[in-house]
Design a protein around this motif. Structure first.
Motif, PDB file in Angstrom:
ATOM      1  N   ILE A 287      90.091  29.752  43.830  1.00 22.71           N
ATOM      2  CA  ILE A 287      91.443  29.355  44.212  1.00 22.71           C
ATOM      3  C   ILE A 287      92.437  30.451  43.857  1.00 22.71           C
ATOM      4  O   ILE A 287      92.529  30.856  42.700  1.00 22.71           O
ATOM      5  CB  ILE A 287      91.847  28.054  43.471  1.00 22.71           C
TER       6      ILE A 287
ATOM      7  N   VAL B  18      98.662  24.930  37.342  1.00 24.94           N
ATOM      8  CA  VAL B  18      97.444  24.160  37.110  1.00 24.94           C
ATOM      9  C   VAL B  18      96.523  24.349  38.305  1.00 24.94           C
ATOM     10  O   VAL B  18      96.949  24.226  39.461  1.00 24.94           O
ATOM     11  CB  VAL B  18      97.768  22.658  36.932  1.00 24.94           C
ATOM     12  N   CYS B  19      95.248  24.633  38.028  1.00 25.54           N
ATOM     13  CA  CYS B  19      94.258  24.751  39.094  1.00 25.54           C
ATOM     14  C   CYS B  19      94.009  23.368  39.691  1.00 25.54           C
ATOM     15  O   CYS B  19      93.745  22.414  38.960  1.00 25.54           O
ATOM     16  CB  CYS B  19      92.950  25.337  38.561  1.00 25.54           C
ATOM     17  N   SER B  20      94.067  23.280  40.998  1.00 27.63           N
ATOM     18  CA  SER B  20      93.891  21.991  41.669  1.00 27.63           C
ATOM     19  C   SER B  20      92.444  21.495  41.651  1.00 27.63           C
ATOM     20  O   SER B  20      92.193  20.325  41.901  1.00 27.63           O
ATOM     21  CB  SER B  20      94.389  22.078  43.117  1.00 27.63           C
ATOM     22  N   TYR B  21      91.490  22.365  41.333  1.00 28.62           N
ATOM     23  CA  TYR B  21      90.092  21.944  41.251  1.00 28.62           C
ATOM     24  C   TYR B  21      89.676  21.526  39.856  1.00 28.62           C
ATOM     25  O   TYR B  21      89.093  20.468  39.661  1.00 28.62           O
ATOM     26  CB  TYR B  21      89.157  23.057  41.733  1.00 28.62           C
ATOM     27  N   CYS B  22      89.938  22.384  38.858  1.00 33.32           N
ATOM     28  CA  CYS B  22      89.410  22.118  37.509  1.00 33.32           C
ATOM     29  C   CYS B  22      90.485  21.686  36.509  1.00 33.32           C
ATOM     30  O   CYS B  22      90.177  21.398  35.358  1.00 33.32           O
ATOM     31  CB  CYS B  22      88.663  23.342  36.977  1.00 33.32           C
ATOM     32  N   SER B  23      91.732  21.652  36.944  1.00 35.88           N
ATOM     33  CA  SER B  23      92.863  21.223  36.110  1.00 35.88           C
ATOM     34  C   SER B  23      93.132  22.130  34.912  1.00 35.88           C
ATOM     35  O   SER B  23      93.802  21.718  33.971  1.00 35.88           O
ATOM     36  CB  SER B  23      92.687  19.773  35.644  1.00 35.88           C
TER      37      SER B  23
ATOM     38  N   ILE C 192      95.979  31.575  42.920  1.00 33.46           N
ATOM     39  CA  ILE C 192      97.148  30.962  42.281  1.00 33.46           C
ATOM     40  C   ILE C 192      98.243  32.015  42.178  1.00 33.46           C
ATOM     41  O   ILE C 192      98.009  33.117  41.690  1.00 33.46           O
ATOM     42  CB  ILE C 192      96.795  30.400  40.890  1.00 33.46           C
TER      43      ILE C 192
END
Length: 86
Positions: free
Chosen positions: A39, A50-55, A41
């Motif tokens: 991702i 905040v990463c939308s996959y792993c938070s 960013i």
């Protein structure tokens, strides 16, 4: 192979926050082969994202150089993958 002109960070340790010296980077989740889609960013004017996959919460620190991060082993490169696989 990933484009290395943009730093790639991973959160294999599962820490809550990774502090980074870049506002534009890639999150890969955990080390391959357990990574999520990589991702891009871009924090823009913000200092956190905040990463939308792993938070994973990424926090920008201006006192860190571009690829520097805390924890230090969160930067992904070819040697990281080889060390983890070996």
């Amino acid at each position: 192979m990933a484009d290395k002109s943009i730093p790639h960070f991973h959160n294999t340790r599962g820490v809550r926050v990774i502090e980074v010296g870049a506002k534009k980077f890639m999150c890969i989740g955990a080390l391959p082969p357990f990574d999520h889609p990589h991702i891009y960013i871009d924090m823009g004017d913000d200092n956190e994202a905040v990463c939308s996959y792993c938070s994973t919460l990424y926090r920008y620190r201006s006192d860190l150089a571009g690829t520097a991060c805390i924890p230090e082993d969160s930067l992904w490169d070819d040697h990281t993958t080889v060390a983890a696989a070996g």
